[in-house]
Design an enzyme around this catalytic site. Structure first.
Site, PDB file in Angstrom:
ATOM      1  N   GLU A 232       0.670  -1.258  -0.045  1.00 56.29           N
ATOM      2  CA  GLU A 232       0.070   0.003  -0.172  1.00 56.29           C
ATOM      3  C   GLU A 232       0.652   1.297   0.004  1.00 56.29           C
ATOM      4  OE1 GLU A 232      -2.870  -0.475   3.253  1.00 56.29           O
ATOM      5  OE2 GLU A 232      -3.969  -1.557   1.848  1.00 56.29           O
TER       6      GLU A 232
ATOM      7  N   GLU B  60      -5.448  -8.181  -1.068  1.00 51.81           N
ATOM      8  CA  GLU B  60      -5.895  -8.071   0.312  1.00 51.81           C
ATOM      9  C   GLU B  60      -7.484  -7.875  -0.092  1.00 51.81           C
ATOM     10  OE1 GLU B  60      -4.380  -5.280   3.170  1.00 51.81           O
ATOM     11  OE2 GLU B  60      -2.612  -5.747   2.545  1.00 51.81           O
TER      12      GLU B  60
HETATM   13  C1  BG6 Z   1      -4.431  -2.888   4.815  1.00 55.63           C
HETATM   14  C2  BG6 Z   1      -3.033  -3.113   5.185  1.00 55.63           C
HETATM   15  O1  BG6 Z   1      -4.464  -1.232   5.033  1.00 55.63           O
HETATM   16  O2  BG6 Z   1      -5.634  -3.335   5.311  1.00 55.63           O
HETATM   17  C3  BG6 Z   1      -3.225  -4.510   6.450  1.00 55.63           C
HETATM   18  O3  BG6 Z   1      -2.263  -3.423   4.127  1.00 55.63           O
HETATM   19  C4  BG6 Z   1      -4.373  -4.402   7.012  1.00 55.63           C
HETATM   20  O4  BG6 Z   1      -2.000  -4.189   6.808  1.00 55.63           O
HETATM   21  C5  BG6 Z   1      -5.707  -4.307   6.243  1.00 55.63           C
HETATM   22  O5  BG6 Z   1      -4.465  -4.849   8.309  1.00 55.63           O
HETATM   23  C6  BG6 Z   1      -6.814  -4.120   7.086  1.00 55.63           C
HETATM   24  O6  BG6 Z   1      -6.846  -2.917   8.043  1.00 55.63           O
HETATM   25  P1  BG6 Z   1      -7.203  -3.200   9.417  1.00 55.63           P
HETATM   26  O7  BG6 Z   1      -6.735  -1.796  10.048  1.00 55.63           O
HETATM   27  O8  BG6 Z   1      -8.772  -3.611   9.567  1.00 55.63           O
HETATM   28  O9  BG6 Z   1      -6.011  -4.278  10.055  1.00 55.63           O
END
Ligand code: BG6
Length: 475
Positions: free
Chosen positions: A179, A372
């Site tokens: 990211e 993701e």
């Molecule tokens: C992304 C990141 O921003 O979202 C992860 O690459 C992160 O590291 C994921 O965990 C989900 O966000 P969160 O804040 O719910 O953990």
């Protein structure tokens, strides 16, 4: 029709959110270790915590996380049981170079990941490795100021050269920076930046971004030289930004907000700074100290594929009173009245994923990889130990359908899908354990209590069947 036969189904994690073992195997301290859980977390992540030490008042969840450092065999075996074709994980830089600026790597750290990759290989799982996932040795921050300093490019080149050489034949898919656009919102987490009183933060961020972009291009070059089989991708926190209304001002603001993100991928995929960015630097008096060599490196070493995270869309409005609604941790957003939201207010929008896939493919025409996606939710363990996470299954099912439509109806080239936090892990934005994404439950709470035992949720068998049917059976 449907998903390509070699589609890479799997799950994703990051070292700082699951590994723990922060003082083991010769590992050095990193920025992520000193980001606390609780009310001071955002202050730290945004680069305003000047005292880079830990104290007894705070709890630091990354230090132990879910202790994957000691559980990785058990965890990878569970991923294999689900039929994972790929597993996305990240390297903790300070395991390989504990301080970051040494000339020789730490053998114990190298061995740890080698063992993990071999464990994946045993099950036919292709590792997808994020070189840097919000992770920077603390020594590089204290001594050099993090990515603000051009010297970080040299240290990063050393890191990647060691990784590509050592893991040749074991790892083929690499992502340079997780990211990369998050640096604009969480600069301590994204680039180890700590701001001085009165410092021009925007200028410091774009200078650091330039260093990361050049480092990313160098990594692409070195990866291809060491092994032409290597495939290197960039990684964007994506999610289309709709205009909140059809008022031309809102539409243009949404256009600009999307472009602020594309900027990163424009450089990594097309090899040069877009003209709107150069105009922005001119207006804001930002000097990124671009050298002739930088220009050549960027131009000649563009990425092989484009990866991104997708959780939600957002809405851009020029009227500040619209913006109080919601947001997905990073950016203020007006609340979209047509969408439901997660318990953390992240709005759920499967069609937004199709929209995001299309806009990225239209702009770059390179293979896309969703690395993701998922629903952060509180899970309940029933008396018999079962966890019925139908809400997670529903979220994933609808997003997989949208992916399929993007492939079948729009012709988007999509090569893989790794759901976020395939095993429960520490939340990046909140530091909580209770914001769970996994198919595998981990018995640990927000304060670090619990046995750490792993158990399967209902979604475990569901995802197994999704993979086995190559995305055909989603019921
Ligand atoms: C992304 C990141 O921003 O979202 C992860 O690459 C992160 O590291 C994921 O965990 C989900 O966000 P969160 O804040 O719910 O953990």
């Amino acid at each position: 029709m449907g998903f390509p036969k070699d589609f890479l189904w799997g799950g994703a994690t990051a070292a700082n959110q699951c590994e723990g073992g922060y003082q083991e195997g010769g590992r050095g301290l990193a920025n992520v270790d000193i980001i606390p859980h609780g009310k001071d977390r955002f202050f730290a992540m945004s680069g305003h915590m000047t005292n880079l030490e830990t104290d007894n008042e705070h709890f630091y969840p990354a230090m132990e996380a879910i202790d994957m450092y000691h559980h990785y065999k058990e965890d990878i075996a569970l991923f294999a049981e689900m039929g994972f074709k790929t597993y996305r994980l990240s390297i903790a830089w300070s395991r390989i170079f504990p301080k970051g600026d040494e000339t020789e790597p730490n053998e114990e750290g190298l061995k740890f990941y080698e063992d993990m990759f071999k464990e994946c290989q045993k099950y036919g799982i292709e590792p997808l490795v994020t070189i840097t996932h919000f992770d920077c040795p603390i020594h590089l921050i204290k001594t050099y100021g993090g990515w603000k300093n051009r010297k970080l490019i040299k240290f990063y080149k050393r890191l990647v050269t060691v990784l590509f050489t050592r893991y040749k034949g074991l790892v083929k898919y690499w992502l340079t920076f997780n990211e990369i656009n998050v640096i604009l919102h969480l600069p301590f987490m994204g680039a180890g930046l700590v701001f001085e009183e009165g410092e021009d933060e925007t200028a410091a961020k774009y200078l650091s971004i330039h260093h990361e972009l050049v480092a990313s291009a160098w990594a692409t070059k070195i990866a291809h030289e060491i092994d032409p089989e290597n495939k290197v991708g960039c990684m964007l926190a994506a999610g289309y930004k709709y205009p909140f209304t059809c008022k031309p001002e809102d539409v243009f603001a949404s256009y600009e907000a999307n472009r602020e993100n594309y900027f990163f991928i424009d450089v990594q995929s097309k090899g040069e700074y877009p003209r709107f960015a150069l105009k922005f630097f001119e207006r804001e008096n930002i000097d990124i100290h671009m050298t002739e060599e930088d220009k050549i490196i960027l131009k000649e070493n563009t990425v092989d594929f484009i990866s991104f995270s997708y959780y939600s869309t957002s809405c851009v409005s020029t009227d500040p009173k619209d913006l109080s609604g919601t947001g997905n941790a990073l950016m203020a957003s007006a609340k979209n009245p047509y969408l439901k939201a997660s318990e953390w207010g992240w709005q759920i929008d499967p069609l937004g994923l199709r929209m995001t896939l299309n806009t990225l493919y239209d702009r770059y025409q390179k293979p896309l990889f969703i690395v993701e996606n998922g629903l952060g939710a509180k899970d309940v363990v029933e008396a018999d130990g079962s966890i019925n996470d139908d809400y997670r299954i529903d979220y994933l099912r609808e997003h997989i359908k949208a992916m399929k439509e993007a492939i079948d109806l729009d012709g988007v080239e999509l090569i893989g899908y790794t759901t976020w936090g395939c095993i429960d892990l520490v939340s990046a934005s909140t530091g909580e354990m209770s914001k769970r994404y996994g198919f595998i439950y981990v018995d640990r709470d927000d304060a670090g209590n619990g046995t750490g035992a792993r158990s399967k949720k209902k979604s475990f068998d569901w995802y197994k069947q999704v993979i086995a049917s190559n995305g055909e059976n989603l019921d």
